[in-house]
Scaffold this motif. Structure first.
Motif, PDB file in Angstrom:
ATOM      1  N   SER A 215       0.820  -1.217   0.000  1.00 27.37           N
ATOM      2  CA  SER A 215       0.000   0.000   0.000  1.00 27.37           C
ATOM      3  C   SER A 215       0.852   1.265   0.000  1.00 27.37           C
ATOM      4  CB  SER A 215      -0.936   0.014   1.216  1.00 27.37           C
ATOM      5  OG  SER A 215      -0.213   0.215   2.419  1.00 27.37           O
ATOM      6  N   LEU A 216       2.164   1.136   0.229  1.00 34.12           N
ATOM      7  CA  LEU A 216       3.045   2.303   0.181  1.00 34.12           C
ATOM      8  C   LEU A 216       3.070   2.933  -1.203  1.00 34.12           C
ATOM      9  CD1 LEU A 216       6.001   0.859   2.283  1.00 34.12           C
ATOM     10  CD2 LEU A 216       4.473   2.723   2.969  1.00 34.12           C
ATOM     11  N   ALA A 217       2.598   2.202  -2.217  1.00 36.44           N
ATOM     12  CA  ALA A 217       2.517   2.763  -3.567  1.00 36.44           C
ATOM     13  C   ALA A 217       1.508   3.893  -3.648  1.00 36.44           C
ATOM     14  CB  ALA A 217       2.145   1.667  -4.576  1.00 36.44           C
ATOM     15  N   VAL A 218       0.554   3.928  -2.724  1.00 39.79           N
ATOM     16  CA  VAL A 218      -0.513   4.932  -2.822  1.00 39.79           C
ATOM     17  C   VAL A 218      -0.653   5.798  -1.570  1.00 39.79           C
ATOM     18  CG1 VAL A 218      -1.845   3.641  -4.523  1.00 39.79           C
ATOM     19  CG2 VAL A 218      -2.215   3.197  -2.088  1.00 39.79           C
ATOM     20  N   ARG A 219       0.048   5.439  -0.508  1.00 39.80           N
ATOM     21  CA  ARG A 219      -0.043   6.255   0.717  1.00 39.80           C
ATOM     22  C   ARG A 219       1.251   6.159   1.508  1.00 39.80           C
ATOM     23  NH1 ARG A 219      -1.045   3.257   5.357  1.00 39.80           N
ATOM     24  NH2 ARG A 219      -1.675   1.076   5.056  1.00 39.80           N
ATOM     25  N   GLY A 220       1.475   7.168   2.330  1.00 37.92           N
ATOM     26  CA  GLY A 220       2.680   7.188   3.139  1.00 37.92           C
ATOM     27  C   GLY A 220       2.533   6.351   4.393  1.00 37.92           C
ATOM     28  N   SER A 221       3.518   6.423   5.252  1.00 42.80           N
ATOM     29  CA  SER A 221       3.525   5.629   6.478  1.00 42.80           C
ATOM     30  C   SER A 221       4.226   6.424   7.569  1.00 42.80           C
ATOM     31  CB  SER A 221       4.240   4.294   6.230  1.00 42.80           C
ATOM     32  OG  SER A 221       4.385   3.563   7.417  1.00 42.80           O
ATOM     33  N   GLY A 222       4.027   5.995   8.796  1.00 42.28           N
ATOM     34  CA  GLY A 222       4.698   6.631   9.921  1.00 42.28           C
ATOM     35  C   GLY A 222       4.451   5.837  11.173  1.00 42.28           C
ATOM     36  N   PRO A 223       5.224   6.076  12.231  1.00 37.41           N
ATOM     37  CA  PRO A 223       5.052   5.310  13.464  1.00 37.41           C
ATOM     38  C   PRO A 223       3.739   5.673  14.149  1.00 37.41           C
ATOM     39  CG  PRO A 223       6.557   7.126  13.841  1.00 37.41           C
ATOM     40  CD  PRO A 223       6.250   7.123  12.366  1.00 37.41           C
ATOM     41  N   PRO A 224       3.113   4.739  14.853  1.00 37.93           N
ATOM     42  CA  PRO A 224       1.909   5.060  15.624  1.00 37.93           C
ATOM     43  C   PRO A 224       2.228   6.126  16.669  1.00 37.93           C
ATOM     44  CG  PRO A 224       2.271   2.669  15.496  1.00 37.93           C
ATOM     45  CD  PRO A 224       3.501   3.320  14.984  1.00 37.93           C
ATOM     46  N   VAL A 225       1.456   7.182  16.674  1.00 33.76           N
ATOM     47  CA  VAL A 225       1.742   8.302  17.582  1.00 33.76           C
ATOM     48  C   VAL A 225       1.699   7.854  19.037  1.00 33.76           C
ATOM     49  CG1 VAL A 225       0.959  10.561  18.353  1.00 33.76           C
ATOM     50  CG2 VAL A 225       0.901   9.997  15.912  1.00 33.76           C
ATOM     51  N   GLY A 226       0.696   7.059  19.371  1.00 37.29           N
ATOM     52  CA  GLY A 226       0.555   6.619  20.750  1.00 37.29           C
ATOM     53  C   GLY A 226       1.742   5.788  21.215  1.00 37.29           C
ATOM     54  N   ALA A 227       2.181   4.870  20.378  1.00 36.14           N
ATOM     55  CA  ALA A 227       3.312   4.021  20.745  1.00 36.14           C
ATOM     56  C   ALA A 227       4.593   4.826  20.889  1.00 36.14           C
ATOM     57  CB  ALA A 227       3.500   2.921  19.691  1.00 36.14           C
ATOM     58  N   ALA A 228       4.788   5.814  19.996  1.00 36.60           N
ATOM     59  CA  ALA A 228       5.971   6.666  20.087  1.00 36.60           C
ATOM     60  C   ALA A 228       5.945   7.491  21.375  1.00 36.60           C
ATOM     61  CB  ALA A 228       6.049   7.582  18.869  1.00 36.60           C
ATOM     62  N   ALA A 229       4.757   7.980  21.752  1.00 39.17           N
ATOM     63  CA  ALA A 229       4.627   8.770  22.982  1.00 39.17           C
ATOM     64  C   ALA A 229       4.923   7.913  24.208  1.00 39.17           C
ATOM     65  CB  ALA A 229       3.224   9.370  23.071  1.00 39.17           C
ATOM     66  N   VAL A 230       4.420   6.677  24.210  1.00 43.93           N
ATOM     67  CA  VAL A 230       4.678   5.778  25.335  1.00 43.93           C
ATOM     68  C   VAL A 230       6.177   5.495  25.461  1.00 43.93           C
ATOM     69  CG1 VAL A 230       4.369   3.410  26.146  1.00 43.93           C
ATOM     70  CG2 VAL A 230       2.402   4.705  25.338  1.00 43.93           C
TER      71      VAL A 230
END
Length: 302
Positions: free
Chosen positions: A269-284
């Motif tokens: 699906s990266l062919a049509v949309r970007g990605s990033g780390p889950p905000v909640g998990a990064a905050a934890v």
């Protein structure tokens, strides 16, 4: 806290204090999460110098990222001249360069990485694709690593053997980060007529980077596996940085792991949309390191 950080960093001149404060506003605006991690996890005395290095890198990227390749190249030549003039004279009419010069006076390694970064920008200005892993590695070595070392060198150990391990760990870390960047930005890059995924890997899988498919999923999985190997190999960094820097380094590596897994889940699906780390998990993750640092108590900074 910021005024105290400037005091501890030895920035007492009113004009320089305003300059560093201006760069802090810029960094907080474009790299909010990264600034928060640095503010919460690094010694206060180091924070203004981190801000100066990151602001310089951002300013440089902004200047060379507009227009055709010829225009970007011309912008780089002009900026390189201003940077060299600032170091030669010990001053500049550009606030971000005044901060950079002061930071380099406190941390002499910075100047060498500035020069390496500017040389690497010549490659960044013209790159459109990589034929193979060798070309990707050359890009990482000449551009991505010096860019990371602008700030990472502020955390480097003093002893020679420790520095060797540190730089090697940074190299592996940034290679993983750069590969993750290229996967996260795949759809945007392809629309812009470029790709950070080596062309020989694309051909080997028979993948179409512009649309989801099984072949693209296999390609993404292979690239993620390569990044994962480098991320694990960057582990020795934790053993050579000073104790007061370890929470920040752990958080940085941890966030890369979250980014990596997000890219793995996104797959084709990266062919049509970007990605990033889950905000909640990064905050934890960040809060866990903040809590651990608080339990250990304050440590002396650089």
């Amino acid at each position: 806290m910021w005024k105290g950080a400037l005091d501890r960093a030895g920035v007492g001149e009113p004009l320089l204090r305003r300059d560093y404060t201006e760069q802090r506003r810029v960094v907080r605006r474009f790299a909010t999460a990264e600034y928060a991690a640095a503010r919460l996890l690094l010694p206060a005395a180091l924070l203004p110098h981190v801000v100066a290095a990151v602001a310089f890198m951002h300013d440089t990227d902004d200047r060379i990222d507009r227009g055709a390749a010829e225009e970007r190249g011309a912008a780089l030549v002009e900026w390189d001249g201003l940077v060299r003039k600032a170091f030669a004279e010990g001053d500049s009419g550009v606030p971000v360069l005044r901060c950079l010069v002061r930071t380099a006076e406190c941390y002499p390694d910075v100047r060498g990485y500035v020069e390496g970064f500017l040389r690497g920008c010549e490659r960044e200005v013209v790159w459109r694709a990589f034929a193979d892993e060798e070309e990707l590695e050359q890009y990482v070595r000449e551009y991505s690593l010096p860019a990371l070392m602008l700030t990472a060198c502020l955390l480097a150990p003093a002893d020679v053997s420790g520095r060797v391990v540190f730089v090697d760990g940074c190299h592996r870390l940034i290679r993983a980060m750069q590969r993750i960047d290229f996967l996260e930005d795949l759809s945007e890059d392809v629309r812009g007529g470029r790709s950070g995924v080596p062309a020989d890997a694309v051909a080997r899988h028979g993948a179409d980077l512009s649309r989801p498919g099984v072949a693209l999923g296999r390609l993404v999985g292979e690239q993620v596996d390569r990044a994962a190997v480098d991320l694990v190999a960057a582990g020795p960094l934790m053993g050579v940085v000073g104790g007061s820097y370890r929470p920040f380094v752990r958080a940085l590596v941890g966030v890369q792991g979250l980014r990596l897994e997000a890219v793995r889940r996104a797959g084709a699906s990266l062919a049509v949309r970007g990605s990033g780390p889950p905000v909640g998990a990064a905050a934890v993750l960040l809060l866990r390191e903040v809590a651990a640092r608080a339990r250990r108590g304050p440590r002396v900074g650089c």
